[in-house]
Design a protein around this motif. Structure first.
Motif, PDB file in Angstrom:
ATOM      1  N   GLY A  10     114.432 -46.563  44.280  1.00 47.08           N
ATOM      2  CA  GLY A  10     113.541 -46.734  43.132  1.00 47.08           C
ATOM      3  C   GLY A  10     112.099 -46.820  43.598  1.00 47.08           C
ATOM      4  O   GLY A  10     111.811 -46.930  44.795  1.00 47.08           O
ATOM      5  N   GLY A  55     113.561 -32.020  45.121  1.00 45.38           N
ATOM      6  CA  GLY A  55     112.319 -32.782  44.998  1.00 45.38           C
ATOM      7  C   GLY A  55     112.394 -34.076  44.219  1.00 45.38           C
ATOM      8  O   GLY A  55     111.383 -34.743  44.051  1.00 45.38           O
ATOM      9  N   ALA A  56     113.569 -34.451  43.705  1.00 43.75           N
ATOM     10  CA  ALA A  56     113.669 -35.698  42.945  1.00 43.75           C
ATOM     11  C   ALA A  56     113.225 -36.881  43.811  1.00 43.75           C
ATOM     12  O   ALA A  56     113.432 -36.878  45.026  1.00 43.75           O
ATOM     13  CB  ALA A  56     115.108 -35.906  42.472  1.00 43.75           C
ATOM     14  N   ALA A  57     112.613 -37.883  43.169  1.00 45.08           N
ATOM     15  CA  ALA A  57     112.086 -39.020  43.929  1.00 45.08           C
ATOM     16  C   ALA A  57     112.086 -40.280  43.078  1.00 45.08           C
ATOM     17  O   ALA A  57     112.023 -40.198  41.841  1.00 45.08           O
ATOM     18  CB  ALA A  57     110.666 -38.727  44.399  1.00 45.08           C
ATOM     19  N   ASP A  58     112.138 -41.410  43.739  1.00 48.40           N
ATOM     20  CA  ASP A  58     112.047 -42.737  43.111  1.00 48.40           C
ATOM     21  C   ASP A  58     113.271 -43.117  42.283  1.00 48.40           C
ATOM     22  O   ASP A  58     113.248 -44.130  41.582  1.00 48.40           O
ATOM     23  CB  ASP A  58     110.779 -42.871  42.241  1.00 48.40           C
ATOM     24  N   TYR A  59     114.310 -42.324  42.344  1.00 46.57           N
ATOM     25  CA  TYR A  59     115.539 -42.672  41.635  1.00 46.57           C
ATOM     26  C   TYR A  59     116.224 -43.851  42.351  1.00 46.57           C
ATOM     27  O   TYR A  59     116.007 -44.067  43.547  1.00 46.57           O
ATOM     28  CB  TYR A  59     116.498 -41.465  41.580  1.00 46.57           C
TER      29      TYR A  59
ATOM     30  N   ASN B 134     112.307 -49.268  36.427  1.00 44.93           N
ATOM     31  CA  ASN B 134     111.951 -48.214  37.370  1.00 44.93           C
ATOM     32  C   ASN B 134     111.307 -47.045  36.620  1.00 44.93           C
ATOM     33  O   ASN B 134     111.351 -46.972  35.388  1.00 44.93           O
ATOM     34  CB  ASN B 134     113.225 -47.730  38.089  1.00 44.93           C
ATOM     35  N   ALA B 135     110.702 -46.155  37.391  1.00 53.18           N
ATOM     36  CA  ALA B 135     110.239 -44.861  36.880  1.00 53.18           C
ATOM     37  C   ALA B 135     110.602 -43.846  37.951  1.00 53.18           C
ATOM     38  O   ALA B 135     110.550 -44.173  39.144  1.00 53.18           O
ATOM     39  CB  ALA B 135     108.738 -44.886  36.669  1.00 53.18           C
ATOM     40  N   PHE B 136     110.998 -42.644  37.555  1.00 60.11           N
ATOM     41  CA  PHE B 136     111.355 -41.651  38.580  1.00 60.11           C
ATOM     42  C   PHE B 136     111.090 -40.231  38.111  1.00 60.11           C
ATOM     43  O   PHE B 136     110.909 -39.967  36.914  1.00 60.11           O
ATOM     44  CB  PHE B 136     112.814 -41.822  39.034  1.00 60.11           C
ATOM     45  N   TRP B 137     111.067 -39.336  39.079  1.00 58.52           N
ATOM     46  CA  TRP B 137     110.931 -37.890  38.863  1.00 58.52           C
ATOM     47  C   TRP B 137     112.278 -37.278  39.226  1.00 58.52           C
ATOM     48  O   TRP B 137     112.780 -37.502  40.336  1.00 58.52           O
ATOM     49  CB  TRP B 137     109.811 -37.343  39.753  1.00 58.52           C
ATOM     50  N   ASP B 138     112.892 -36.530  38.298  1.00 56.16           N
ATOM     51  CA  ASP B 138     114.246 -36.026  38.594  1.00 56.16           C
ATOM     52  C   ASP B 138     114.252 -34.566  39.050  1.00 56.16           C
ATOM     53  O   ASP B 138     115.317 -33.966  39.182  1.00 56.16           O
ATOM     54  CB  ASP B 138     115.178 -36.237  37.396  1.00 56.16           C
ATOM     55  N   GLY B 139     113.084 -34.017  39.282  1.00 61.54           N
ATOM     56  CA  GLY B 139     112.987 -32.617  39.712  1.00 61.54           C
ATOM     57  C   GLY B 139     112.472 -31.734  38.588  1.00 61.54           C
ATOM     58  O   GLY B 139     112.060 -30.593  38.826  1.00 61.54           O
ATOM     59  N   HIS B 169     104.971 -36.260  42.590  1.00 65.73           N
ATOM     60  CA  HIS B 169     106.230 -35.873  43.250  1.00 65.73           C
ATOM     61  C   HIS B 169     106.596 -34.433  42.865  1.00 65.73           C
ATOM     62  O   HIS B 169     107.149 -33.682  43.681  1.00 65.73           O
ATOM     63  CB  HIS B 169     107.372 -36.811  42.857  1.00 65.73           C
ATOM     64  N   GLN B 173     106.927 -31.289  45.341  1.00 69.86           N
ATOM     65  CA  GLN B 173     108.138 -30.446  45.297  1.00 69.86           C
ATOM     66  C   GLN B 173     107.770 -28.966  45.347  1.00 69.86           C
ATOM     67  O   GLN B 173     108.403 -28.182  46.043  1.00 69.86           O
ATOM     68  CB  GLN B 173     108.904 -30.759  44.014  1.00 69.86           C
ATOM     69  N   TYR B 180     113.461 -36.021  51.448  1.00 71.09           N
ATOM     70  CA  TYR B 180     113.359 -37.397  50.987  1.00 71.09           C
ATOM     71  C   TYR B 180     114.163 -38.341  51.871  1.00 71.09           C
ATOM     72  O   TYR B 180     115.152 -38.934  51.436  1.00 71.09           O
ATOM     73  CB  TYR B 180     113.830 -37.454  49.523  1.00 71.09           C
ATOM     74  N   HIS B 267     109.900 -45.900  50.888  1.00 67.85           N
ATOM     75  CA  HIS B 267     108.868 -46.657  50.172  1.00 67.85           C
ATOM     76  C   HIS B 267     108.280 -47.771  51.036  1.00 67.85           C
ATOM     77  O   HIS B 267     107.448 -48.537  50.564  1.00 67.85           O
ATOM     78  CB  HIS B 267     109.448 -47.295  48.904  1.00 67.85           C
TER      79      HIS B 267
END
Lengths: 99, 346
Positions: A10, A55-59, B134-139, B169, B173, B180, B267
């Protein structure tokens, strides 16, 4: 039933935040609810998800291990590839931890 | 140390020719360059073939969706798009504002059009999950949780640098394909995270019209306590109690590269390049996006190995600063000093 639940990653960079929950501590209603969720998700036959690509990130990564009598099974998933079957199980466990 | 970036300029045939000409002890370096080069070419081919899978807007396009506290895109509803009136929802408006500022920042400062530089539609999902912290980028999209004020965490839309961080992010990409994960000698995941922190902070500074000296260099003030943040780029390790971020290479946190340990601490060790950037920007002076930001953006735009280490990236930024501002210019020296201050000698 013993449940081992852990989260990692996360945006906050959580490191292996794990808890053990014994379903004997659940109320009757919670026990019924959780057993239904496990049955509906077919938990003991679920496979772990592969890590996300592209490229997914912060999951957040999740790991659930359940011991029930002779059965023991672990499923790993994450925010990106989590199945709709497993999502209610994770939501239940997170709400339980918050209480 | 010129071999690690040979792949920027040399075609594969020449690299293979070079392999037969270099001394035996340098063959491994050239061989590694050939492997990195082939990985990058493969990645470009994949990304190119995938571009048709993403709808192209043709012009600027931002849409915010309400996920109604589920993690289900299908049940999410559109609440605000470009040119719409404000929504009756604080999180939706915060997300729209953050993504709009981020789009404008990339376009005005770098001439970049959206995440893919081809006006890919920007999609943000608010109220993602149930008290999701949380916050995220899934692609392909960004998802923001509401947090849980009872546990001291606000909505992740409340922090504009988080908006910028997640969208960056996507930029990474498309531009670099940094993987990652991290281990002792490869740091692509921590670089990926650092690049998002760098541009997330620049977007906040741009929105607040702050110089590098005026900026707080804090990332993620998502706590109900205004004195806390997720990360402090200027003084890593001081953002909150038990902040694990190191400020120097000698304190690099070597973790197992697995799902239980934040993919090797992506992180955690991101603070090392974060601090190098922050020190360089403050040393250069003025608005950080005008010079230091240009150097980092151009370096990101170049050919970065997908398993890049801090040293290789530092070298790329140093060479970029020389190309943009001249040998031994103030900017060139500031970049070198920034990296040296965190224990990376180039």
């Amino acid at each position: 039933m013993k449940i081992y639940f852990s989260t990692s990653g996360g945006l906050m960079g959580i490191l292996n935040n794990h808890v053990m929950i014994d379903s004997d501590t659940f109320s009757e209603k919670e026990k019924y609810q959780f057993e239904n969720l496990i049955r509906h998700s077919d938990f003991f036959n679920l496979q772990s998800d592969r890590p996300p690509t592209h490229g997914a990130a912060d999951y957040i990564n999740y790991s659930i291990s359940i011991e029930d009598g002779k059965q023991k099974h672990t499923v790993k998933t994450n925010d990106v590839t989590m199945s709709s079957q497993l999502e209610p199980v994770i939501r239940f466990l997170q709400n339980k931890i918050r209480k | 140390m010129k071999y690690p970036i040979l792949c920027q300029i040399m075609p594969p045939d020449l690299l293979k020719q070079l392999l037969g000409q270099v001394p035996e002890e340098e063959k491994n370096i050239v061989l590694r360059t050939i492997i990195i080069d082939s990985k990058m070419r493969e990645r470009r081919a994949i990304m190119g073939s995938m571009s048709s899978m993403f709808p192209l807007a043709g012009e600027k396009s931002i849409c915010i969706f309400d996920s109604h506290n589920t993690k289900d895109v299908r049940s999410s509803t559109k609440v605000r798009c470009l040119n719409d009136d404000k929504a009756d929802d604080l999180s939706a408006n915060e997300a729209f504002h953050g993504l709009d500022v981020t789009y404008n920042f990339y376009e005005n400062i770098f001439g970049r059009k959206s995440i893919d530089n081809n006006n890919m539609s920007i999609k943000g999902y608010v109220h993602w999950g149930d008290k999701y912290m949380n916050a995220f980028w899934d692609g392909a999209k960004m998802c923001y949780g509401d947090g849980d004020p009872n546990l001291g965490i606000k909505s992740f839309t409340a922090s504009i640098d988080v908006m910028g961080h997640e969208l960056t992010h996507g930029v990474t990409q498309y531009e670099s394909g940094l993987e990652y994960w991290c281990d002792e000698s490869h740091h692509p995941g921590a670089l990926n995270e650092s690049i998002s922190d760098v541009f997330g902070s620049l977007i906040k500074q741009y929105a607040l019209n702050q110089t590098a000296e005026q900026a707080d260099w804090l990332i993620g003030q998502i706590f109900t306590d205004p004195n806390l943040a997720l990360r402090n780029m200027r003084e890593p390790g001081t953002a909150r109690p038990n902040d694990p971020q190191p400020a120097h290479m000698r304190d690099y946190v070597n973790l197992p590269n697995d799902e239980d340990h934040d993919n090797g601490g992506v992180h955690i060790n991101s603070s090392i390049p974060n601090k190098a950037f922050c020190l360089a920007a403050i040393d250069i002076g003025g608005y950080a996006w005008e010079k230091a930001g240009q150097i980092w953006y151009k370096a990101l735009h170049g050919d970065i190995p997908t398993d890049c280490d801090f040293h290789t990236f530092a070298q790329l930024t140093l060479e970029t600063s020389k190309l943009l501002f001249g040998n031994e210019s103030r900017e060139h020296r500031a970049v070198r000093k920034g990296w040296e201050a965190v224990g990376i000698r180039i």
